[in-house]
Design an enzyme around this catalytic site. Sequence first.
Site, short mmCIF file in Angstrom:
data_model
loop_
_atom_site.label_atom_id
_atom_site.label_comp_id
_atom_site.label_asym_id
_atom_site.label_seq_id
_atom_site.Cartn_x
_atom_site.Cartn_y
_atom_site.Cartn_z
N VAL A 80 -2.38 -114.71 -57.69
CA VAL A 80 -2.44 -114.02 -58.93
C VAL A 80 -1.75 -114.73 -59.97
O VAL A 80 -2.55 -114.82 -61.10
CB VAL A 80 -1.68 -112.66 -58.56
CG1 VAL A 80 -1.68 -112.04 -60.16
CG2 VAL A 80 -2.47 -111.76 -57.73
N ASP A 81 -0.64 -115.29 -59.84
CA ASP A 81 0.11 -116.42 -60.79
C ASP A 81 -0.99 -117.36 -61.43
O ASP A 81 -0.91 -117.47 -62.44
CB ASP A 81 1.34 -116.60 -60.18
CG ASP A 81 2.42 -116.86 -61.32
OD1 ASP A 81 2.24 -116.53 -62.47
OD2 ASP A 81 3.43 -117.54 -61.07
N ASP A 82 -1.40 -118.20 -60.58
CA ASP A 82 -2.10 -119.11 -61.25
C ASP A 82 -3.46 -118.81 -61.81
O ASP A 82 -3.85 -119.08 -62.68
CB ASP A 82 -2.74 -120.26 -59.72
CG ASP A 82 -1.60 -121.11 -59.66
OD1 ASP A 82 -1.59 -122.30 -60.10
OD2 ASP A 82 -0.85 -120.78 -58.72
N ARG A 135 3.19 -111.62 -66.24
CA ARG A 135 2.32 -112.69 -66.62
C ARG A 135 0.92 -112.12 -66.46
O ARG A 135 -0.01 -112.60 -67.33
CB ARG A 135 2.35 -114.00 -65.54
CG ARG A 135 1.42 -115.03 -65.84
CD ARG A 135 1.65 -116.38 -65.30
NE ARG A 135 2.83 -116.87 -65.89
CZ ARG A 135 3.81 -117.17 -65.60
NH1 ARG A 135 4.24 -117.02 -64.22
NH2 ARG A 135 4.79 -117.75 -66.14
#
Length: 689
Positions: free
Chosen positions: A394-396, A470
């Site tokens: 998810v972060d990337d 984020r």
Amino acid sequence: MIQAKEDSYLQLIERLEGAISGAQDWLLDQQAHDGHWCAELEGDTILESEYLFYLHFVEKLDPVIVRKVANYVRSKALPEGGWSIYPDGPMELSASVKGYLALKMAGDSVDAPHMVKTRDAILAAGGMTRCNTFTKIALAMIGLYPWGGCPAIPPELILLPKWFSFSIYNMSSWSRAMLVPLSIIRSCEPVKPLPREWQLDELWVGGREKADIRLARDERTCTWHNFFLLVDHLLKFVHRHHPAPFVRRFALLKAERWVIEHGRTPGGLGAIFPAMANYVMSLRVLGYSNESYLVVHGIREMEKLEIEEGDTLRLQPCFSPVWDTAISINALHESGLSADHAALQSATRWLLDKEVRRPGDWRVKHSESHRYTEPNKPVGAWFFEYDNEFYPDVDDTAMVLMALNRVSTEFDREKFAAIRRGTRWVLGMQGKDGGWASFDKDNDKWLFTQVPFADHNAMIDSSTADITARVLECLGHFGFTMEDDCVQKAIRFLKRDQCADGSWFGRWGTNYIYGTWQVLRGLHLIGEDMRLPYIRRAVAWLKTSQNADGGWGESLRSYDDTQFKGIGKSTASQTAWAIMGLISADEVGSPELARGITYLLNRQELDGGWDEELFTGTGFPRVFYLRYHYYRHYFPLMALGMYARHLLQGFPPVPREQEKSRVIQLFYKQPRILRKVARLRALAHLTEV
């Protein structure tokens, strides 16, 4: 007085212009010919030590490699003996045992002063029996620790249904990738003994014969950990006297198929060092030779992690190109680089080619009934490394989506289709608690953290504030607002997760500074009222955490002891995070922000970058930390660019044909009267820098 302030303002603009221009040029010079960025990802010396054990086990140990690895490990030893797992950190037992053995393999005498000091430090810390379970298993494989002192990792776990609490899909993705091949190794109990002169008898407190190799119990009797120790005894009994050997054979076959399916892809199993090493060693245990295609592929992927420099050799835990590329795009555009700049277009093209379109392990818990993830709709996401198709995160994906949205390209139709797929995937990964985790949703079975082989402190992948924020930042780029149900759930999660002092824990960056910055940034871009009390508490915490030199820093010790929250030597990356948090909270005119900007400006190197030796990245809290070599560059650039944009808010929009590559140059393109108006408007908010 007014004239003096105007002159100070102009000087600040000029300094910002020079700093941003230099930082942009530095970052652009690092771009690869195909458009991506990838800096070294540095870990501690357990990587190099374990690499030697791995090479010995697979019969690939080369004396030259041993010497070069030992030279690097030796250079990282603490003056008082042993090794830490991050700069300025205390001696860590498992890393020190492995480092001691690595130097012994290289021929260092046990009577050498550095070896004596390390041995004394290890014995004072409890010796071999106090190492973590993964270290014990690694030592058992090379004949230095009894298998009976290692926890059971039954391969039968792979037979459990996916809905069962102890299914492998209730482990975090990285634990799953490490433990499935390790279950094969543990059940077979292989031993590839080291030569006698490399034994570690001197590291057993009281001698090896009298050592208590039982796994440590909790002092309180009735705890889940103690319960699972009883289960461990039962599993070991079953291992010795298996009542249904065909079940074990079937489980090993299933585990073998799983390992091969996940490990034969480009990048290797999980694309991370421990899983890749376990993959190769598990195949060797199962009878595959070094000449077989699968083993050759695994060995080749491991060799890619080597960095040879002079007479030293070190290892990266993995590569970070997608992450570095996405952040570089965001930083360059935030600092004024044109949206259609050739460097950003080539980077965008590279990112689009890395999109994952096939289902991975995340599919097990990814609700097909979610209104954003209809079964007939294609999904797409991004991983962290060069290749890792089973494990996008998810972060990337959120960082990539923001980067794609910033760039104007000749292939916008393809780009927007990828954005739609990625956004749909991210929305479908929201957990029941309203937050987002890294690789899986609702991966929060707390009981898994109590099993004996869970002391690497990363058995589950639960929702975290930094990733949740984020995602909110990302959704703000695409028209989502406070009215959306997914946003409201996320904000409720963030409010529940906030610490009493106003800060937020940082799971993937160090630590509360990272978490607090990201939450403030996400809330600002999603449209939250930044005057609310819970936000002002966070702002107050950031301000009080500022160091006397104007920067911010936080030691990795804050993961072990909250007394170290927000306390540490100032770094460029953490200062940039704090600056962006304050800007997001409408603190552009605060003296704390002005001092932070001054800190970054004064510490920029002549080549346009910043220096930073400390680790500010997090792998597994309290276990493994990282130094991202570009954090000290693109985050300060992003912070200075964000600050410059806020100073220039008084200017009208510039036509596309007049847009330049430096945001600060806009100042000099305005008519004289507009420059005067903008200066006067800024004076009302500007504290002298």
